[in-house]
Design a protein around this motif. Sequence first.
Motif, short mmCIF file in Angstrom:
data_model
loop_
_atom_site.label_atom_id
_atom_site.label_comp_id
_atom_site.label_asym_id
_atom_site.label_seq_id
_atom_site.Cartn_x
_atom_site.Cartn_y
_atom_site.Cartn_z
N THR A 115 43.86 64.34 19.94
CA THR A 115 44.85 63.28 19.78
C THR A 115 44.38 62.03 20.50
O THR A 115 43.87 62.10 21.61
CB THR A 115 46.23 63.70 20.31
N GLU A 116 44.55 60.90 19.84
CA GLU A 116 44.18 59.61 20.43
C GLU A 116 45.37 58.66 20.31
O GLU A 116 45.95 58.51 19.23
CB GLU A 116 42.98 59.02 19.70
N LEU A 117 45.75 58.05 21.42
CA LEU A 117 46.83 57.07 21.44
C LEU A 117 46.23 55.68 21.63
O LEU A 117 45.28 55.50 22.38
CB LEU A 117 47.81 57.37 22.57
N ARG A 118 46.81 54.69 20.96
CA ARG A 118 46.33 53.30 21.07
C ARG A 118 47.52 52.39 21.33
O ARG A 118 48.57 52.54 20.72
CB ARG A 118 45.63 52.87 19.77
N PHE A 119 47.31 51.43 22.22
CA PHE A 119 48.35 50.43 22.48
C PHE A 119 47.68 49.18 23.01
O PHE A 119 46.77 49.24 23.82
CB PHE A 119 49.37 50.93 23.50
N SER A 120 48.12 48.04 22.53
CA SER A 120 47.56 46.77 23.03
C SER A 120 48.57 45.66 22.86
O SER A 120 49.46 45.72 21.99
CB SER A 120 46.26 46.42 22.27
N VAL A 121 48.44 44.66 23.70
CA VAL A 121 49.23 43.43 23.63
C VAL A 121 48.23 42.28 23.60
O VAL A 121 47.34 42.22 24.44
CB VAL A 121 50.18 43.29 24.82
N ALA A 122 48.37 41.38 22.62
CA ALA A 122 47.33 40.35 22.44
C ALA A 122 47.94 39.02 22.03
O ALA A 122 48.45 38.88 20.92
CB ALA A 122 46.33 40.80 21.37
#
Length: 414
Positions: A115-122
């Motif tokens: 499982t891979e989780l991704r999160f970003s604020v840009a």
Amino acid sequence: MRRAEPDVAVGYAEALLTRNDEDVGAHLLRARGLRDMGREGEARAAAMSAWRLADTPEARHASALVMAQALASAGQRTRAQWWLRRAVHHAPDEAARRRAIRDFRYVRARNPWSTELRFSVAPRSNVNGGSARSTIRIYDLPFDFRLRGSAQALSGTEIAAGVSTGYRLRGSARRKTEAILRADYRTYRLTDDAQDKAPTVEGSDFALGSLAVTLAETWRSRTDGAPRRVAATLGQVWYGGAPYTSFLRLSGRRHWALGSRRTAHVSVMAEAQRGRDGRADSGKLRVGAGTARQLASGHRLRLHVAATASRSRAAARDYDRLEAGARLDLAEPVLGAVLDFGLRVEGESYAGRFFGMTGREDRTVTLDATADLAELEQYGFMPSVTIRAERTQSTLGLYDTEKLGLELGWRSAF
């Protein structure tokens, strides 16, 4: 325990706990013994008792390791990986940290689930792909047309999240078959300036979501161990909250090991898209090649080229594209940050009609730099900062764009 008599060790540990039920070492010894006896449930309870009582990095590290061992023995490898991340986080020295990372990779390689989780604020200068111009001239007329606000570049903040989870259906040391479910979503919050420019528009109007299921086969060459992969993906894309396209994608990729410092790869992808809500269908074929090399300085250089042909009745999706790119990964951290830099150049040629004019040529240059802040690592995850600048020049001024963004996210350190 060294003589493989865990029942005797558990007896001693329980005697120690009768004397003092807050003896962390006795809880750890009992957990190890119970695990070796196949009593994983009791072993986990004992390890949890040790974890709750641990008040030093050494004790927390040892407790997390014992809990991970008990979970892995019970087949709960995903939970074991989380406890191994805790062991890495509380490692009292670098040698213990390396051993915990080694154990993590061992368990991950044997876990059928990944499982891979991704999160970003840009923050981004152009969330809608709007024109960098406020006016354009067409038909060779001697005056300019003013673009409405929503057609111009609108600035805002991108909030993106995603998850990929895969299950290995079958596998061996050289070959595996896996099913992967991937979901991604990104939306935007417009700045006050963008809202003034386009008062009837909201950031969610440009939200993009996707859901895809992939069946993939990966195997390694018997001669050099280089990986090869074929995959089929079925997915759906939403734009602005409404169905946009559904697609079927077939892809393949092959790697070669060219000595100890150099690798090469080729890839091919074919995709059929079905437009939703009256949108035209399209088909796409992409072929690419690349190489990676470890330089004498220790830096890693990657190069790639690719060609794409997209065909559709919709003029904006009927084009040919050529691209080339380079990426440099620095060997040593700079001020505690692991750095890499990228450059990509693209050229697109459209044969359709835009505003009554036939044909359009776009040229795009993208520069980016990423810094992984290894010194701020927490539980094996470290913050990552990417700065990206992109400029497109088109023979039709409406499609001249400029984008500048700063992306903040987290990624795994191992």
